[in-house]
Design an enzyme around this catalytic site. Structure first.
Site, PDB file in Angstrom:
ATOM      1  N   CYS A   1       0.610  -1.336  -0.174  1.00 30.29           N
ATOM      2  CA  CYS A   1       0.127   0.163   0.076  1.00 30.29           C
ATOM      3  C   CYS A   1       0.837   1.200   0.040  1.00 30.29           C
ATOM      4  CB  CYS A   1      -0.996   0.108   1.320  1.00 30.29           C
ATOM      5  SG  CYS A   1      -1.663   1.552   1.350  1.00 30.29           S
TER       6      CYS A   1
ATOM      7  N   CYS B   1       0.148   3.186   3.696  1.00 31.66           N
ATOM      8  CA  CYS B   1       0.556   2.516   5.023  1.00 31.66           C
ATOM      9  C   CYS B   1       1.644   1.766   4.785  1.00 31.66           C
ATOM     10  CB  CYS B   1      -0.723   1.994   5.583  1.00 31.66           C
ATOM     11  SG  CYS B   1      -1.319   0.541   4.974  1.00 31.66           S
TER      12      CYS B   1
END
Lengths: 283, 198, 360
Positions: free
Chosen positions: A241, A244
């Site tokens: 991601c 994050c």
């Protein structure tokens, strides 16, 4: 006890709630079997979560805390609209945190954060019948379920393998519940299928337009159909991601420009936020 | 004759209490064999226990047929259930959506109730069996959906044949009745999916 | 830094405000009143009441106004409101033989007791745009007949029935009719549920099916036995009284199709029936419904049932425009997750087989 004046708690009248509650209890007693119920016309359109809304309305009480997600996100328009509906009609507390919620209504995802005992996950279901694309007639599919005659589904999956070298079903991937009923998990990505198996939470499924409710009790075997030589597998990404850094969550592809630019971000917004917070705390 | 004046009241807050009672019944049905407590207090006509009455009040209505065993058949109870639930009573256990048994020793076998059909197994009877205690009887072990590993349930006051009925009821899956045992203000459920292990 | 798109409550609220502005249009133009809709868009009101399953002209007018004239949306509004209404019980069957007739025609008999009553109809208007109407001309007054209509006008189906030439009404049972709005449909459906489904069904869908049955996809050899329009009394038996009282009057359109039937092993040759009923004046709907009703009886009458209009499951499952509209339009909702899954699959499949298209 009403939020919106003139309407009952959680919108539905008591007789309707009782009817839905009876259907839910039967659904729990017969895991994976689709219980017909007298689905009502809701103030939201069919196909937009009326089944999930009716199940949630029948289940929810003043002590609950509700989370609503669509595509894994709490802030997509339909999730916002449904969360508001319950805040208005039931005055119920809402949250975006998976861990704080007692009832989670979802469309197309199972949260990344593992669910726990006592939580209820309510799925919005467009087409509940797993055999529908193979046999459009309800009268026929009902017989097939009665006889547990699921050969047609195995043939279909095997034809995929013959043609593509793999099973070409990526979401709404059929599962066998408790070794008996073939069930449509609703259009969740097959990435989420393993989360259904032996989940400590109670999973309820509502299909409003099709007027069916079904359930997977906690700690129930949910097996994605496969073959010995072609075992079930889930999607994986080469990327993590971009926000994050999660490497094990379901990622949405975001188009960043018209020259092939792409980035990948968590579809589960709560998971993404908590991962970021954890990362920041660690730094 | 009992009139509305002498009737005991039903659930204090019909909307919220029905929801609370339903949630404990749902919890019980989703975790077979687990004892749960009624979340409210209720004054009910004898011989009903509060848990027995609460389940009926929360779930039965004009659209469900209710069967009562001989022992429960007091006029006061009939009037109470008819007034608060509005449900039609039926004489035949096979026609019942809900059944209330308060004298399990004299109850008909589970097979006498409606087990539903293979096409519509959901049309079966939910049998509410009121017993002296939920944890003083012979312990039976169950596995199945809703049960993490195995669960022990020790309902007291059941007839000797009951154990066989439960096994038989499960063997007919997906057909079968679903059981809710009640005692005082507690209850436990045994859906047809629960398999008797020993 | 990338920030994910937020749907947000503000966006939704503003979308609703924009919608309301659009609906109102130019504020310099006087706003439509419900009375204007009820009086001047009466056929739209009739359709919305019929498919919305509530007989209430004012609520239907409000729904039409609120939906900006989108009748399917108006039907949805009325249905959603209907769900919240308490149910007191069922009325007695209305008696259309005792109807106060405004219009009554038969295509089967040239004349019959009570006569042909043309009444209000667009049937023989020349479809020429009426620019005088645009200019706001007052309509010419209609000349009323010098004598009152016959007190009772027997229904054509009853006239045929006296001679035994038409089937008796298919035997019903003593059970009260089912109600699709309370119980899910279970197949095969009884005729009560079929008729309820068709009465609530989308006019366009029924029209197309009826039309297909006239074009060889399951011919029913229909004659418009009778179409009648007028007011009927609605009676209700309150539990505490035990006898019927009249609670009001509604206008309905009834169509009795008379269909040829060659007979079967068990049944002699006779005419058969198809039935249509709608609130207000909705003749297209009532006729289409009657044709589809008769088509759906193919199985019961031992006819081959191979066409869409004869296929109960196909017709009943797809007739409802509130269901259909919702599901077709739900494709507007995000499907990012499913699409992502498909993207990944297609890329993998293409990577596995360096194929023809990319090779060019």
């Amino acid at each position: 006890m009403t939020g919106a004046t003139g309407y009952n708690f959680a919108y539905l009248d008591e007789q309707t709630k009782r009817m839905i509650r009876r259907a839910i209890l039967k659904a729990v007693a017969i895991p994976g079997y689709q219980v017909p119920f007298g689905s009502r016309e809701m103030p939201l359109p069919y196909g937009w979560g009326t089944g999930g809304i009716q199940v949630t309305a029948a289940v929810i009480g003043p002590d609950d805390r509700l989370k609503v997600i669509d595509q894994g996100a709490d802030d997509t328009t339909n999730a916002v609209s449904i969360r508001r509906f319950f805040a208005r009609t039931a005055g119920v507390a809402t949250t975006e945190r998976t861990t704080e919620a007692t009832v989670i209504q979802t469309r197309h995802r199972i949260p990344e954060t593992p669910l726990v005992e006592g939580q209820i996950l309510v799925y919005q279901v467009p087409i509940p019948e797993p055999l529908r694309w193979l046999e459009p007639r309800e009268t026929e599919t009902r017989k097939m379920h009665a006889l547990a005659d699921y050969g047609a589904m195995h043939v279909k999956l095997y034809e995929d393998i013959a043609r593509f070298g793999r099973i070409a079903t990526t979401y709404d991937y059929p599962v066998l519940v408790n070794g008996r009923y073939l069930m449509r998990p609703s259009p969740i990505p097959k990435f989420d299928n393993p989360k259904m198996h032996m989940n400590p939470a109670l999973q309820l499924f509502g299909a409003g337009r099709e007027k069916r409710i079904y359930a997977v009790p906690p700690y129930t075997a949910v097996k994605s159909l496969d073959f010995e030589d072609h075992p079930f597998e889930v999607q994986r990404w080469d990327q993590a991601c971009a926000i994050c850094g999660s490497a094990d969550s379901f990622l949405d592809e975001v188009v960043t420009d018209d020259r092939g630019g792409r980035m990948y971000v968590c579809s589960d917004t709560d998971h993404c936020t908590s991962q970021q917070t954890r990362k920041e705390a660690a730094e | 004759m009992t009139t509305a004046d002498t009737l005991l009241p039903g659930l204090p807050d019909p909307v919220i209490d029905s929801q609370r009672v339903f949630r404990v019944v749902l919890d019980a049905m989703a975790r077979p064999g687990t004892l749960v407590d009624l979340p409210l207090s209720l004054k009910v006509p004898a011989p009903l226990d509060p848990a027995t009455a609460a389940v009926a009040l929360a779930l039965a209505d004009v659209d469900t047929r209710l069967w009562l065993d001989g022992a429960v058949g007091a006029d006061a109870v009939r009037a109470y259930l008819r007034f608060h639930c509005g449900c039609p009573l039926t004489e035949g256990p096979a026609a019942a959506d809900f059944a209330i048994v308060v004298d399990p020793q004299a109850m008909p076998p589970l097979a006498a109730f409606n087990a539903g059909s293979d096409e519509f197994p959901d049309s079966s009877t939910t049998v509410i069996v009121q017993v002296p205690t939920l944890d003083g009887g012979e312990p039976w072990t169950f596995t199945g959906p809703g049960i993490r590993d195995r669960v022990r349930l020790a309902v007291a006051g059941l007839p000797p044949a009951f154990r066989g009925w439960v096994a038989e009821n499960h063997a007919g899956f997906p057909r079968g009745v679903d059981l809710i045992f009640t005692s005082g203000t507690r209850l436990a459920a045994l859906p047809r999916s629960a398999r008797l292990e020993g | 830094m990338y920030v994910a798109v937020k749907g947000g409550e503000t966006a939704i609220d503003n979308a609703h405000r924009l919608m309301a502005e659009e609906r109102r249009g130019d504020p310099a133009v006087p706003e439509l009143g419900l009375d204007q809709i009820m009086e001047q868009l009466g056929l739209a009101v009739d359709r919305v009441m019929t498919e919305g399953s509530i007989h209430d002209r004012e609520l239907a007018a409000l729904a039409i106004k609120q939906a900006q004239g989108d009748l399917v949306e108006a039907i949805f509004l009325l249905r959603a409101y209907r769900t919240t209404l308490p149910r007191f019980g069922g009325s007695e069957p209305i008696d259309t033989a005792a109807m106060a007739i405004r219009r009554r025609i038969s295509a089967a008999f040239k004349d019959l007791p009570g006569g042909q009553v043309l009444g209000p109809t667009y049937d023989y208007t020349h479809r020429l745009l009426d620019f005088a109407l645009a200019a706001g001309a007052e309509p010419e007054a209609a000349v009323r007949a010098g004598h009152p209509l016959a007190e009772r006008m027997p229904r054509v189906a009853d006239v045929l029935g006296q001679e035994g030439l038409i089937e008796r009404n298919p035997p019903g049972n003593d059970e009260p009719p089912g109600d699709l709005t309370r119980q899910p449909l279970s197949l095969p459906a009884g005729r009560d549920l079929r008729l309820q489904n068709l009465a609530r069904g989308d006019e366009g869908f029924l029209l197309a099916l009826a039309y297909s049955s006239q074009r060889g996809y399951g011919n029913t050899h229909p004659f418009a036995g009778e179409i009648r329009l007028g007011a009927v009394a609605v009676e209700f038996v309150p539990e505490e009284l035990g006898f019927p009282i009249e609670i009001g009057e509604i206008t309905v359109t009834e169509c009795q199709m008379v269909n040829q039937f060659k007979g079967s092993k068990e049944v002699p040759a006779q005419f058969t029936r198809g039935y249509g009923l709608s609130f207000g004046q909705s003749e297209r709907k009532a006729m289409a419904m009657a044709l589809v009703d008769r088509s759906l009886r193919a199985g019961e009458l031992g006819e081959e049932a191979a066409n869409p209009s004869q296929d109960e499951e196909f017709v009943l499952a797809h007739s409802d425009n509130v269901e259909a509209s919702g599901f077709v339009q739900h494709l507007k909702l995000p499907h990012y997750v499913d699409f992502q899954s498909e993207l990944e699959l297609i890329r993998r499949l293409r990577a596995a087989t360096p194929d023809r298209e990319t090779a060019e």
